[in-house]
Design a protein around this motif. Sequence first.
Motif, PDB file in Angstrom:
ATOM      1  N   TYR B 136       0.858  -1.202   0.000  1.00  0.00           N
ATOM      2  CA  TYR B 136       0.000   0.000   0.000  1.00  0.00           C
ATOM      3  C   TYR B 136       0.874   1.225   0.000  1.00  0.00           C
ATOM      4  O   TYR B 136       2.060   1.175   0.330  1.00  0.00           O
ATOM      5  N   ARG B 137       0.278   2.319  -0.398  1.00  0.00           N
ATOM      6  CA  ARG B 137       1.033   3.553  -0.506  1.00  0.00           C
ATOM      7  C   ARG B 137       0.120   4.704  -0.115  1.00  0.00           C
ATOM      8  O   ARG B 137      -1.059   4.702  -0.433  1.00  0.00           O
ATOM      9  N   VAL B 138       0.665   5.631   0.605  1.00  0.00           N
ATOM     10  CA  VAL B 138      -0.072   6.861   0.894  1.00  0.00           C
ATOM     11  C   VAL B 138       0.829   8.004   0.466  1.00  0.00           C
ATOM     12  O   VAL B 138       1.912   8.183   1.015  1.00  0.00           O
ATOM     13  N   VAL B 142      -3.335  10.573  -0.831  1.00  0.00           N
ATOM     14  CA  VAL B 142      -4.035   9.638  -1.716  1.00  0.00           C
ATOM     15  C   VAL B 142      -3.582   8.219  -1.385  1.00  0.00           C
ATOM     16  O   VAL B 142      -2.384   7.923  -1.410  1.00  0.00           O
ATOM     17  N   LYS B 143      -4.554   7.362  -1.073  1.00  0.00           N
ATOM     18  CA  LYS B 143      -4.214   6.002  -0.691  1.00  0.00           C
ATOM     19  C   LYS B 143      -4.365   5.057  -1.868  1.00  0.00           C
ATOM     20  O   LYS B 143      -5.334   5.136  -2.622  1.00  0.00           O
ATOM     21  N   THR B 144      -3.401   4.176  -1.986  1.00  0.00           N
ATOM     22  CA  THR B 144      -3.515   3.111  -2.987  1.00  0.00           C
ATOM     23  C   THR B 144      -3.196   1.789  -2.333  1.00  0.00           C
ATOM     24  O   THR B 144      -2.340   1.712  -1.458  1.00  0.00           O
ATOM     25  N   TYR B 145      -3.882   0.774  -2.802  1.00  0.00           N
ATOM     26  CA  TYR B 145      -3.658  -0.566  -2.272  1.00  0.00           C
ATOM     27  C   TYR B 145      -3.360  -1.509  -3.425  1.00  0.00           C
ATOM     28  O   TYR B 145      -4.050  -1.483  -4.448  1.00  0.00           O
TER      29      TYR B 145
END
Lengths: 235, 244
Positions: B136-138, B142-145
Amino acid sequence: MWNFEFGFEFIPFLVTVLNWGIILTIAHFIYIKQNIKPKRWKVFVVIFVGIFAFHFSWQSSGTVLRFPILPLGVWILYGILKKKEGRWRTYRRFAWLGFWANVLFLATSLLSAQVQPLVYPPDEVSTYIADVQQAEALHVHPSADDLSVEHDLLTEQNWQEAPVQSVAWYEAHRDERERVDEQFPYLLKGYEPKWGSGAESRIYVEKDGKGLLISTAEQQYYFQAEQSVFQGEVE
Amino acid sequence: MMKKKWLWAGAGVVVLVALVYLFLVKSPSSFPNEKVVVAGINNAFPEAKASEVQGVIEVSETKRFVPFRTEQNLYGKSLWVWNGAEWKAENIRVDQEPELWEVERGKSSTYHFIWNVDPDTTIETFEFYLLRDRNYRVSDGVKTYMPGVQMKKVVDLTDQSYGVLKMPEEWSYFMDSLENTMPNRNPLFSSVFSSPTVEFRMRRLNAEGESVRLSLPGGIGYGGSEYLQFIPGVDERGLEKPVE
């Protein structure tokens, strides 16, 4: 751009047609107002070369804006055409028309960036999934089960956007024996985006079938619905 | 008058030769016989000491996988490529390792797993895996999984000690979808960073389903024009099992 199948973007196509319509109309008026009538194909070439310019590029939220700064094409044309008396004067307006066309391109690209999300809202499932005739769910993790996708439930449902729960999903579902269930063990295949959207996406389906995780080049969206898209097991 | 006739005849011959040449260059000729192939391998890589060709497997119109046996009873892999005029041995290896052949580089649907093991091996099956770490990345709020991906394909070696496995359709679909939605595919930022991070891994299992270590580690090889990926092993703890 001329590919009418996957990835065809209708609005940029329309903008290109519009741009050239405007340029050719202006060129036509310059041509009929002018006393000296050069060959038409030469006018075309001059406009084309006139477009060539040094740009300052700026990217804002996925749209690349190109500001024309130095009219390189106009200079080249001047260098070539000045050699013969009166020739530069014949083509001067067309060369500059080419350069100013860059400003038109800039303006219309701004306009299309405004229109694109109105026609193809990035936060609606229907932009990414319009045609689902061939839709199936591939297993991308061992926790996936043999389930078949009910096509109507993909398109006819009311999908609500919800926040991406990245950390919670990452922590995942581990039991005491370190067994893991993936929150999104399916990858959707065999769907088409809305016509002309050019929306390329990667769509994961949640394990209960009630969530879609849609990744585009720019962003990721998560949508939830009432009913599972899986209806019973595959025979 | 006579002269003109000769000129026409000459032109005709030139055209005919050109056509035949084009045709020959374009479409590969039939694959050479065993003797020629063994000589071809030993010419390119004398240390291979090839003695016998086990089979010829087509992976594309212009490329063949040719497993062979050596004088010392070892097993080798050779990749043959039609270069427009003749079939040539490119990469040659004598070892027990399967590899991933990028037949048309960048086009994952053309990739093939290739192998040639000793028929007397205790290995009964290969398990090939495509893995992508859960992540995951923030960034900028903006969050991405990125879901964890683990796909498996099993190859039974009991009836084929050598062979190829074309990249499963699901796998290349996944890889292509990563490619098509790669961030920053625009003219300003070229994609120097982050090529999609999928990994290929494998396990060797015996009849009891236990991991087998290679008795003959290493091996010798000769590099050619083709791209081969080494496939690292993975042990059971490196894989995920679903909750029951």
